[in-house]
Design a protein around this motif. Structure first.
Motif, PDB file in Angstrom:
ATOM      1  N   ILE A   1       0.875  -1.170   0.000  1.00  0.00           N
ATOM      2  CA  ILE A   1       0.000   0.000   0.000  1.00  0.00           C
ATOM      3  C   ILE A   1       0.913   1.221   0.000  1.00  0.00           C
ATOM      4  O   ILE A   1       1.799   1.340   0.853  1.00  0.00           O
ATOM      5  N   GLY A   2       0.712   2.108  -0.944  1.00  0.00           N
ATOM      6  CA  GLY A   2       1.609   3.265  -0.976  1.00  0.00           C
ATOM      7  C   GLY A   2       0.958   4.476  -1.574  1.00  0.00           C
ATOM      8  O   GLY A   2       0.017   4.395  -2.360  1.00  0.00           O
ATOM      9  N   LYS A   3       1.441   5.622  -1.167  1.00  0.00           N
ATOM     10  CA  LYS A   3       0.958   6.901  -1.672  1.00  0.00           C
ATOM     11  C   LYS A   3       2.176   7.810  -1.628  1.00  0.00           C
ATOM     12  O   LYS A   3       2.774   7.971  -0.564  1.00  0.00           O
ATOM     13  N   PRO A   4       2.570   8.375  -2.727  1.00  0.00           N
ATOM     14  CA  PRO A   4       3.869   9.056  -2.743  1.00  0.00           C
ATOM     15  C   PRO A   4       3.882  10.419  -2.072  1.00  0.00           C
ATOM     16  O   PRO A   4       4.881  10.818  -1.503  1.00  0.00           O
ATOM     17  N   VAL A   5       2.761  11.124  -2.151  1.00  0.00           N
ATOM     18  CA  VAL A   5       2.843  12.537  -1.814  1.00  0.00           C
ATOM     19  C   VAL A   5       1.934  12.901  -0.674  1.00  0.00           C
ATOM     20  O   VAL A   5       0.785  12.486  -0.625  1.00  0.00           O
ATOM     21  N   GLY A   6       2.482  13.678   0.209  1.00  0.00           N
ATOM     22  CA  GLY A   6       1.721  14.580   1.027  1.00  0.00           C
ATOM     23  C   GLY A   6       0.919  14.000   2.132  1.00  0.00           C
ATOM     24  O   GLY A   6       1.467  13.367   3.001  1.00  0.00           O
ATOM     25  N   ASP A   7      -0.391  14.243   2.079  1.00  0.00           N
ATOM     26  CA  ASP A   7      -1.156  13.992   3.293  1.00  0.00           C
ATOM     27  C   ASP A   7      -0.950  12.549   3.717  1.00  0.00           C
ATOM     28  O   ASP A   7      -1.012  11.609   2.958  1.00  0.00           O
ATOM     29  N   TRP A   8      -0.700  12.425   4.985  1.00  0.00           N
ATOM     30  CA  TRP A   8      -0.417  11.149   5.598  1.00  0.00           C
ATOM     31  C   TRP A   8      -1.496  10.154   5.228  1.00  0.00           C
ATOM     32  O   TRP A   8      -2.670  10.486   5.156  1.00  0.00           O
ATOM     33  N   LEU A   9      -1.115   8.927   5.003  1.00  0.00           N
ATOM     34  CA  LEU A   9      -2.125   7.899   4.788  1.00  0.00           C
ATOM     35  C   LEU A   9      -2.970   7.830   6.060  1.00  0.00           C
ATOM     36  O   LEU A   9      -2.463   7.573   7.139  1.00  0.00           O
ATOM     37  N   LYS A  10      -4.261   8.107   5.916  1.00  0.00           N
ATOM     38  CA  LYS A  10      -5.121   8.151   7.110  1.00  0.00           C
ATOM     39  C   LYS A  10      -5.522   6.732   7.510  1.00  0.00           C
ATOM     40  O   LYS A  10      -5.532   5.822   6.694  1.00  0.00           O
ATOM     41  N   LYS A  11      -5.891   6.609   8.799  1.00  0.00           N
ATOM     42  CA  LYS A  11      -6.213   5.286   9.329  1.00  0.00           C
ATOM     43  C   LYS A  11      -7.344   4.634   8.521  1.00  0.00           C
ATOM     44  O   LYS A  11      -7.254   3.479   8.128  1.00  0.00           O
ATOM     45  N   GLU A  12      -8.380   5.440   8.211  1.00  0.00           N
ATOM     46  CA  GLU A  12      -9.540   4.892   7.490  1.00  0.00           C
ATOM     47  C   GLU A  12      -9.116   4.420   6.098  1.00  0.00           C
ATOM     48  O   GLU A  12      -9.534   3.367   5.623  1.00  0.00           O
ATOM     49  N   GLU A  13      -8.264   5.234   5.488  1.00  0.00           N
ATOM     50  CA  GLU A  13      -7.774   4.924   4.150  1.00  0.00           C
ATOM     51  C   GLU A  13      -7.004   3.594   4.171  1.00  0.00           C
ATOM     52  O   GLU A  13      -7.157   2.751   3.287  1.00  0.00           O
ATOM     53  N   LEU A  14      -6.198   3.469   5.215  1.00  0.00           N
ATOM     54  CA  LEU A  14      -5.392   2.254   5.335  1.00  0.00           C
ATOM     55  C   LEU A  14      -6.260   1.037   5.610  1.00  0.00           C
ATOM     56  O   LEU A  14      -6.029  -0.041   5.061  1.00  0.00           O
ATOM     57  N   ILE A  15      -7.272   1.238   6.472  1.00  0.00           N
ATOM     58  CA  ILE A  15      -8.159   0.110   6.795  1.00  0.00           C
ATOM     59  C   ILE A  15      -8.869  -0.378   5.539  1.00  0.00           C
ATOM     60  O   ILE A  15      -8.941  -1.585   5.288  1.00  0.00           O
ATOM     61  N   ASP A  16      -9.347   0.573   4.731  1.00  0.00           N
ATOM     62  CA  ASP A  16      -9.997   0.189   3.464  1.00  0.00           C
ATOM     63  C   ASP A  16      -9.059  -0.652   2.613  1.00  0.00           C
ATOM     64  O   ASP A  16      -9.436  -1.702   2.085  1.00  0.00           O
ATOM     65  N   ALA A  17      -7.825  -0.164   2.499  1.00  0.00           N
ATOM     66  CA  ALA A  17      -6.852  -0.838   1.629  1.00  0.00           C
ATOM     67  C   ALA A  17      -6.490  -2.216   2.183  1.00  0.00           C
ATOM     68  O   ALA A  17      -6.389  -3.192   1.432  1.00  0.00           O
ATOM     69  N   ILE A  18      -6.336  -2.282   3.510  1.00  0.00           N
ATOM     70  CA  ILE A  18      -5.959  -3.571   4.110  1.00  0.00           C
ATOM     71  C   ILE A  18      -7.109  -4.565   4.011  1.00  0.00           C
ATOM     72  O   ILE A  18      -6.911  -5.734   3.678  1.00  0.00           O
ATOM     73  N   ASP A  19      -8.339  -4.058   4.252  1.00  0.00           N
ATOM     74  CA  ASP A  19      -9.513  -4.939   4.123  1.00  0.00           C
ATOM     75  C   ASP A  19      -9.546  -5.575   2.740  1.00  0.00           C
ATOM     76  O   ASP A  19      -9.843  -6.768   2.596  1.00  0.00           O
ATOM     77  N   LYS A  20      -9.258  -4.758   1.740  1.00  0.00           N
ATOM     78  CA  LYS A  20      -9.277  -5.255   0.360  1.00  0.00           C
ATOM     79  C   LYS A  20      -8.247  -6.382   0.180  1.00  0.00           C
ATOM     80  O   LYS A  20      -8.537  -7.424  -0.403  1.00  0.00           O
ATOM     81  N   ILE A  21      -7.057  -6.130   0.733  1.00  0.00           N
ATOM     82  CA  ILE A  21      -5.989  -7.144   0.623  1.00  0.00           C
ATOM     83  C   ILE A  21      -6.386  -8.422   1.351  1.00  0.00           C
ATOM     84  O   ILE A  21      -6.194  -9.529   0.845  1.00  0.00           O
ATOM     85  N   LEU A  22      -7.001  -8.233   2.525  1.00  0.00           N
ATOM     86  CA  LEU A  22      -7.395  -9.412   3.309  1.00  0.00           C
ATOM     87  C   LEU A  22      -8.459 -10.207   2.566  1.00  0.00           C
ATOM     88  O   LEU A  22      -8.440 -11.435   2.563  1.00  0.00           O
ATOM     89  N   LYS A  23      -9.387  -9.473   1.932  1.00  0.00           N
ATOM     90  CA  LYS A  23     -10.459 -10.133   1.186  1.00  0.00           C
ATOM     91  C   LYS A  23      -9.869 -10.977   0.047  1.00  0.00           C
ATOM     92  O   LYS A  23     -10.292 -12.098  -0.192  1.00  0.00           O
ATOM     93  N   GLU A  24      -8.864 -10.376  -0.616  1.00  0.00           N
ATOM     94  CA  GLU A  24      -8.234 -11.092  -1.731  1.00  0.00           C
ATOM     95  C   GLU A  24      -7.541 -12.368  -1.250  1.00  0.00           C
ATOM     96  O   GLU A  24      -7.561 -13.396  -1.918  1.00  0.00           O
ATOM     97  N   ASN A  25      -6.910 -12.267  -0.072  1.00  0.00           N
ATOM     98  CA  ASN A  25      -6.102 -13.381   0.397  1.00  0.00           C
ATOM     99  C   ASN A  25      -6.866 -14.372   1.270  1.00  0.00           C
ATOM    100  O   ASN A  25      -6.542 -15.549   1.312  1.00  0.00           O
ATOM    101  N   TYR A  26      -7.819 -13.845   2.023  1.00  0.00           N
ATOM    102  CA  TYR A  26      -8.554 -14.719   2.959  1.00  0.00           C
ATOM    103  C   TYR A  26     -10.039 -14.485   2.774  1.00  0.00           C
ATOM    104  O   TYR A  26     -10.713 -14.047   3.698  1.00  0.00           O
ATOM    105  N   ALA A  27     -10.584 -14.741   1.619  1.00  0.00           N
ATOM    106  CA  ALA A  27     -11.975 -14.421   1.299  1.00  0.00           C
ATOM    107  C   ALA A  27     -12.937 -14.964   2.354  1.00  0.00           C
ATOM    108  O   ALA A  27     -13.940 -14.344   2.675  1.00  0.00           O
ATOM    109  N   THR A  28     -12.597 -16.099   2.945  1.00  0.00           N
ATOM    110  CA  THR A  28     -13.512 -16.731   3.885  1.00  0.00           C
ATOM    111  C   THR A  28     -13.484 -16.091   5.270  1.00  0.00           C
ATOM    112  O   THR A  28     -14.470 -16.096   5.977  1.00  0.00           O
TER     113      THR A  28
END
Lengths: 253, 70, 357
Positions: C328-355
């Motif tokens: 998960i990466g964002k090159p510029v500026g505003d800090w990756l926010k917690k909500e933003e990160l949770i969304d991204a991590i949830d997506k990754i978890l869904k891909e890897n552990y759908a169940t």
């Protein structure tokens, strides 16, 4: 029988200059070594060499020596001088640079050291071209001069003007001494040594930035014999680059 | 009799010393030096050398290592 | 002294530098690190130490070369695009084996970019932006307290290994204030009398140079440098492993971003997902020994950076095929926010552990 001349002590024993035959770099380094001997500075000196033919300084001078990146010798010397002062030590610090190094790529560092009045000495070899890379047009290449990158001669419209380094450095408030000398004959060699001595003494007296530009021959790239190269300096180049003291803070007082 | 010492290994045959000697006591020798050219030699058959040191001062390679005066 | 005070990252570094005996500072202003030079200008002058407002970053780093060759503890600070200007001299200083501390308070790039925080200089700092074979020791603080501790460590490692050392933080940490203690420098002084230039008195003259026309000598010089780097990689790897012991999923993050990742660990653990954080404190040497060990047990690694995936390469090289790696990466500026990160991590978890979600 009396020995009236010997190799300066500040020259490394058994070192042989690697410059081309008849190159004035050897003469300049020898004069610097003689002055270091006469002022008893050898053991307290840190020399800064830079890129170009001048870089080999540390192979010949028997003093502590550091090589700086191309053009940054005055900045490195500033760091050395200031650091020793912060450590409560006073060292003699000088740079030995070519014209391309001092007046082209390193002009910013050179000029600002002079403007700050940094208490260092600079010996600048002006041979009107980039010698080590094989004789390209440099900041000091005179109008009309043929080099490998001004094959039809330097002209103002196409290449612009050369820099008169000693005159420019003399304009800085922080400069205590600025002179141009040549090594084309014995009279000039004697004068050059006197000016180098003054340049070094002024640093010892904490007077500020002291500078000597040495109008030097580059027989290989000028495609002239060493003897004709000296003749060219005497008859042509010294007309364009006058051999004189441009600033002497003590004379002005 | 004053004289000079020349280090043959340091002479690069630039011949600046030949020009500068007021008595023309330095000449090209038969010896070939490291630059592939004849190096110089000091010949003072009539003891003219005055130990003026000008040759040593002019030598860019410190090949004239010593000057002796009597 | 030794009392908790509210300190900005930049000021904390400046204070720690003084406290650890930094004798020389050379710099040029650039946001977001200017406070370091501002603070030191006064403190150094008061103490008769060396401070020069250099005419450029190029001059500043070259003054550092001179000063460090004299044996004085030397520091400069700058930010991303201006650290780029220093790369030539850093390459020289590595070959010259000079201990210089370089603080890089990163801003967003490439080019001028802007003053937003970023971690875009990981590659430049660890691989090096200059020419030739060399490495730079690189430390990455995550808190203001670590800014202090790692300033001490940067000076120590620079002296010990005779190598430039970069203290790499982003603008967020440089500009952020939090309570910290200016403690005492815990490291021993390193004797440098065998190599510094102080004039050839009662000893042969010394040279510090990188030019070497003899290729055999140049080779052996570089081989010697890499022996040193081997020692560094062997002895100086440093990291923080947070809740990693039983973790199935491990986040890899460095610097200020790792603070946010700690929150994520707690958040997901409340949801029954065993998450941990692996935070390199030394970016070079990269702590691959511990990461490799973790990769033999954990199933998934999520590398989070404020760039397009620079540390990711080191993470991949270390983990290889031992575990899955997501980014998960964002090159510029505003800090990756917690909500933003949770969304991204949830997506990754869904891909890897759908169940499991």
């Amino acid at each position: 029988m009396q020995q009236v001349y010997s190799t300066p002590k500040s020259i490394k024993k058994d070192s042989t200059f690697t410059f081309c035959a008849g190159c004035d770099h050897g003469l300049a380094i020898k004069l610097v070594a003689e002055v270091l001997d006469e002022l008893n500075l050898r053991e307290n000196t840190i020399a800064v060499a830079s890129s170009g033919c001048s870089v080999f300084l540390y192979d010949f001078l028997d003093v502590d020596c550091i090589e700086s990146p191309h053009g940054r010798a005055c900045a490195v010397a500033t760091g050395i001088k200031r650091a020793h002062r912060a450590l409560n030590e006073e060292k003699f610090v000088f740079t030995y640079q070519g014209d391309g190094d001092f007046a082209s790529i390193g002009l910013s560092e050179s000029l600002h050291s002079a403007l700050r009045g940094e208490n260092i000495s600079v010996i600048c070899i002006n041979n009107t071209n980039y010698g080590m890379t094989g004789g390209q047009m440099g900041p000091t290449t005179v109008l009309g001069q043929h080099t490998t990158t001004s094959p039809n001669g330097r002209n103002v419209k196409y290449h612009g003007y050369p820099i008169k380094t000693a005159e420019q450095i003399a304009l800085c408030d922080g400069t205590c001494f600025s002179a141009r000398v040549a090594l084309c004959d014995i009279k000039n060699i004697i004068n050059a040594k006197e000016q180098i001595k003054k340049c070094f003494e002024y640093q010892k007296q904490n007077l500020g930035f002291s500078f000597v530009e040495i109008l030097s021959s580059c027989p290989t790239n000028w495609k002239l014999s060493p003897s004709d190269s000296h003749k060219k300096i005497k008859e042509e180049l010294s007309e364009i680059y006058p051999l004189k003291v441009f600033k002497d803070i003590k004379e002005n007082d | 009799m004053s004289f000079i010492e020349i280090d043959n290994n340091k002479c690069k045959s630039c011949y600046l010393c030949i020009d500068v000697c007021p008595f023309k006591l330095i000449k090209k020798s038969e010896t070939i030096g490291k630059t592939g050219q004849n190096i110089v030699e000091f010949k003072d058959e009539n003891s003219k050398c005055s130990a003026c040191k000008m040759c040593a001062m002019m030598c860019p390679d410190i090949a004239i290592t010593k000057v002796w005066k009597t | 002294m030794n009392q908790k005070e509210l300190l900005k990252g930049n000021i904390a570094i400046a204070k720690a530098a003084i406290n650890c005996g930094c004798k020389c500072y050379f710099g040029y202003p650039i946001t977001p690190q200017t406070e370091i030079g501002e603070y030191l200008s006064n403190e150094m002058e008061k103490r008769n130490l060396a401070y020069v407002c250099a005419e450029s970053e190029i001059a500043a780093i070259n003054m550092c070369i001179g000063a460090s060759s004299s044996g004085a503890k030397t520091m400069t600070s700058s930010s991303s695009c201006a650290v780029s200007l220093m790369q030539e001299a850093i390459s020289y200083a590595c070959s010259d084996e000079l201990p210089i501390v370089i603080v890089n308070v990163m801003r967003a790039g490439p080019g001028q970019g802007y003053i937003y925080p970023s971690q875009g200089d990981y590659d430049q700092s660890t691989i090096g932006g200059g020419n030739g074979d060399y490495r730079i020791i690189c430390l990455s603080p995550s808190t203001v307290q670590e800014c202090i501790d790692m300033t001490y460590k940067a000076f120590y490692l620079a002296q010990k290994y005779k190598n430039p050392t970069i203290l790499l933080l982003d603008g967020l940490l440089g500009q952020m204030a939090e309570p910290a203690i200016i403690n005492d420098n815990p490291y021993e002084e390193i004797d440098n009398s065998s190599w510094v230039l102080k004039g050839a008195k009662n000893r042969p003259s010394r040279q510090i140079n990188s030019l070497e026309p003899n290729q055999t000598k140049l080779n052996s010089h570089i081989f010697k440098m890499f022996e040193k780097y081997k020692q560094l990689e062997e002895n100086e790897q440093d990291y923080e492993d947070f809740m990693c012991d039983d973790a199935d999923i491990i986040i890899c993050a460095f610097g200020s971003l790792a603070r946010c990742a700690k929150d994520l660990c707690s958040y997901y653990r409340q949801k029954g997902i065993k998450m941990g954080l692996f935070r390199p404190k030394t970016l070079y040497p990269f702590p691959n020994k511990k990461l490799e060990e973790l990769s033999l047990r954990a199933k998934l690694f999520i590398d989070i950076e404020m760039n397009m995936g620079q540390m990711l390469r080191d993470v991949r090289l270390t983990i290889s095929h031992n575990a899955k790696i997501s980014f998960i990466g964002k090159p510029v500026g505003d800090w990756l926010k917690k909500e933003e990160l949770i969304d991204a991590i949830d997506k990754i978890l869904k891909e890897n552990y759908a169940t499991s979600l």
